[in-house]
Write an enzyme that holds these catalytic residues in place. Structure first.
Site, PDB file in Angstrom:
ATOM      1  N   GLU A 442       0.835  -1.186   0.000  1.00 24.24           N
ATOM      2  CA  GLU A 442       0.000   0.000   0.000  1.00 24.24           C
ATOM      3  C   GLU A 442       0.882   1.252   0.000  1.00 24.24           C
ATOM      4  OE1 GLU A 442      -1.648   0.530   3.790  1.00 24.24           O
ATOM      5  OE2 GLU A 442      -2.797   2.303   3.252  1.00 24.24           O
ATOM      6  N   ASP A 515      -0.446  -1.370   6.212  1.00 23.46           N
ATOM      7  CA  ASP A 515      -0.274  -0.859   7.572  1.00 23.46           C
ATOM      8  C   ASP A 515      -1.265  -1.477   8.549  1.00 23.46           C
ATOM      9  OD1 ASP A 515       1.843   0.815   7.166  1.00 23.46           O
ATOM     10  OD2 ASP A 515       0.590   2.503   6.537  1.00 23.46           O
ATOM     11  N   ASP A 517      -3.155   0.109  10.420  1.00 20.86           N
ATOM     12  CA  ASP A 517      -4.142   1.123  10.812  1.00 20.86           C
ATOM     13  C   ASP A 517      -5.441   0.988  10.005  1.00 20.86           C
ATOM     14  OD1 ASP A 517      -3.459   1.909   8.317  1.00 20.86           O
ATOM     15  OD2 ASP A 517      -2.661   3.880   8.872  1.00 20.86           O
ATOM     16  N   ASP A 519      -6.700   2.591   7.383  1.00 19.61           N
ATOM     17  CA  ASP A 519      -6.601   2.519   5.925  1.00 19.61           C
ATOM     18  C   ASP A 519      -6.034   1.180   5.467  1.00 19.61           C
ATOM     19  OD1 ASP A 519      -7.695   4.950   5.559  1.00 19.61           O
ATOM     20  OD2 ASP A 519      -5.791   6.022   5.216  1.00 19.61           O
TER      21      ASP A 519
END
Ligand code: 0RA
Length: 651
Positions: A442, A515, A517, A519
């Site tokens: 990503e 990640d 997180d 997103d």
């Protein structure tokens, strides 16, 4: 059993009565032959077997309420308000002197059900009856209210009666209600592998389906086990029409009406309901005698054939389809359909890998014939809805052609440009898929770090930017216009959609690196959904992985330590009780330099990868459907009910 069947038993005394002499031993010797397995599925089969008897009584029109209770002592009680199993003794024959109820519980009724008239339909995968439950129980308590009297009988250790059936008093209450109650405690020596603890969720799901399939029947579930108390009652006045509405609840229906028809012919029955939603998936659910036939079978085949023919005829007759036009394909018509095909028949043949496919050929012509007539009528009577169905099928046909062209274009591009690989792909040098890996990373900056960290011989990097598109709502042709998606398809190399071929995949490890997180979690879910829908064989082959970048870092002296998750952090604290340094929570891949990324996440020698199973991919797909679908209410409900579940927290 009635006097009638007693006479029959005497008249053709033969092979089936030899089993009587053997008693229930064969069941205890080979439980799997009777209940499929001795694992959790087999354990729950005991409940289904008893419930099926009560459902049969309901289907014969003698019972409208069934109770299923999980008791505190680990036993299960199934009670109904039917006629009560007959209690009178056999005057002659091999069972002379025994009550009919005792025979029902101690004699193996190979295949069929034990009743006389009105018991044409046998439920249950094996249709073996309640004696099998008795054989596999440590204790069974039977209570029958009949003829104004309450009768009781007890069996222990695999079906041994502790005495004769006896009258314990009058039936309580006024109005002399009849009914049967069977309480059984599964034998732990039989279900040794996975135990004898019933799973409420499993029972509830099945009971709800039974309630949908038997219109009006009240099924009351009660869990009395300490700490798990709950009561749920299912009753659907609309039967399978309610079932279809329930299944379409989280989707947007194409129209509010549900088509429904029933028929009966020579001991065969069908009950069919259908509706369309605006989605693209085919949801045809077949049942035979209340058993889910997930592999389909003759009833589903007959339905599909008739559906295709009826809709095409309607479209041609109304000029929606010109004479010269190609017919709509079955798959186009079935796009977005939700249908329940419930059939009942006296001798169901279950075939296929998991015995979940109905094999009775007569069912195909029966369902086909009735659907041809009744669905055609329904379309004629509901032209607004019929038009929407045809329009949707035509849109599906266009999309199918567009998807094929798009697929071919992607394929041509790949073939023409030799390697023809997307610019963004930094391929590995090895041409051997077995040792090749592709990291789908990503973001461009993380992609840069990954590029430095990789082993260029076996590790390819494909950076993709932010959100790809919402795969739940996009059809394949639209998806293939998206650059991130085409890059992915071209890089992997096995095609896409129905034609995907895992044998042509250029890498045997497809690794999602995102990640930890919100997103990252979103993009992971999107990618899994895409793989699940468009490259499922890749998931089935076990080629899809999720990289596990560390969640925490800390320091011992000058050395930086990375810890994968909370478990690893806790372990570390146990091993280093004097550790005083703080833990950093790593938010993004960008916070690591290439050496750190290599050692923690990418290097084959030191990383841990999570292999994605089909179940996990399916779950992502489901999450996506709810989160991205059109129905705001379901989305809210989903987020509320799953808010505590860490898996869904960051989506
Ligand atoms: C045989 C005959 C009759 C009822 C039943 C069986 C029966 C079996 C079960 C099992 C669970 N619940 C049940 N309820 C009824 C009918 C006898 C008559 O004519 O009354």
């Amino acid at each position: 059993m009635s006097t009638k069947s007693t006479t029959t038993a005497t008249a053709d005394y033969g092979a089936k009565d030899i089993q009587v002499l053997e008693g229930l031993d064969p069941v205890r010797k080979r439980p799997g032959m009777y209940i499929g397995s001795t694992g959790l599925a087999g354990l729950h089969h005991l409940i289904w077997e008893v419930v099926d008897n009560s459902v049969d009584e309901a289907m014969a029109g003698h019972c409208d309420r069934i109770g299923v209770t999980l008791l505190a002592d680990g036993s299960c009680r199934v009670d109904d308000n039917g006629r009560g199993i007959p209690v009178d003794p056999y005057p002659s024959g091999p069972h002379k002197g025994k009550s009919a109820a005792e025979v029902v519980l101690t004699v193996l009724h190979a295949g069929g059900k034990f009743g006389g008239e009105g018991y044409k339909v046998s439920g249950g995968l094996h249709g073996v009856g309640v004696s099998v439950v008795n054989a596999l129980s440590k204790r069974v308590h039977l209570q029958i209210d009949r003829g104004g009297k309450r009768h009781e009988m007890e069996f222990v250790d695999g079906g041994k009666p502790t005495g004769k059936i006896s009258v314990v008093g009058d039936t309580p209450g006024r109005g002399r209600k009849n009914g049967t109650s069977v309480t059984f405690l599964p034998d732990p020596t039989i279900f040794a592998s996975e135990g004898t603890e019933f799973v409420a969720r499993t029972v509830l799901e099945r009971l709800q389906t039974m309630a949908f399939l038997n219109r009006g029947l009240e099924i009351a579930f009660k869990d009395e086990r300490p700490g798990r108390e709950q009561e749920v009652t299912f009753q659907y006045k609309g039967g399978i029409v309610d079932f279809v509405k329930h299944l379409n609840q989280s989707k947007e229906a194409l129209f509010s009406k549900v088509a429904h028809y029933e028929d009966e012919d020579e001991g065969q029955m069908l009950d069919i309901a259908l509706q369309w939603n605006t989605g693209y998936h085919e949801g045809i659910h077949g049942y035979a005698n209340g058993i889910s036939t997930i592999e389909g079978g003759m009833h589903v085949e007959g339905f599909k054939t008739a559906l295709t023919s009826v809709v095409n005829k309607y479209a041609k007759n109304r000029g929606l389809l010109k004479e010269k036009d190609d017919n709509l394909l079955g798959e186009d018509i079935r796009e977005g359909i939700t249908a329940i095909i419930s059939v009942k028949l006296s001798e169901p043949q279950f075939e296929g890998q998991t015995k979940a496919k109905l094999g009775n050929v007569s069912m195909r012509s029966f369902v086909q014939k009735v659907t041809n007539e009744r669905l055609a009528e329904w379309l004629d009577e509901n032209p607004t809805e019929a038009n929407k169905i045809v329009k949707k099928a035509q849109a599906a046909a266009q999309a199918r052609v567009a998807a094929k062209n798009a697929r071919n274009a992607v394929r041509r591009k790949t073939a023409l440009a030799g390697a023809g690989m997307p610019d963004k792909l930094k391929d590995c040098t090895s041409g051997n898929p077995d040792e090749s890996e592709i990291f789908i990373v990503e973001g461009d900056s993380a992609g840069g770090t990954a590029l430095d960290a990789r082993d260029p011989r076996t590790q390819a990097i494909l950076p993709i930017r932010g959100k790809i598109l919402n795969v739940e709502r996009a059809r394949l042709d639209k998806m293939l216009k998206n650059n991130e998606v085409t890059a992915l398809v071209t890089a992997i190399g096995g095609g896409v959609g129905d034609e995907f071929d895992a044998a042509k995949a250029r890498y045997h490890k497809i690794i999602i690196l995102a990640d930890a997180d919100v997103d990252g979690s979103h993009i992971r879910t999107l990618l899994l959904t895409f793989f699940f829908r468009q490259m499922r064989p890749l998931v089935e082959a076990g080629y899809v992985y999720i990289a596990q970048p560390p969640l925490y870092s800390t320091e011992i002296g000058k050395e930086k330590i990375y810890l994968k998750d909370d478990l690893a952090k806790n372990r570390f604290l146990e091993e280093h009780p004097n550790h005083k340094k703080e833990f950093q929570r790593l938010k993004g891949l960008g916070e690591m330099d290439w050496e750190e990324l290599r050692s923690t996440t990418m290097s084959d020698a030191t990383r841990t990868l999570l292999q994605v199973t089909v179940e996990e991919a399916a779950l992502a797909d489901e999450v996506m459907g709810v989160l991205m679908g059109d129905d705001v209410e379901s989305r809210k409900h989903f987020i509320q009910t799953n808010a505590k579940d860490v898996r869904f927290l960051d989506i």
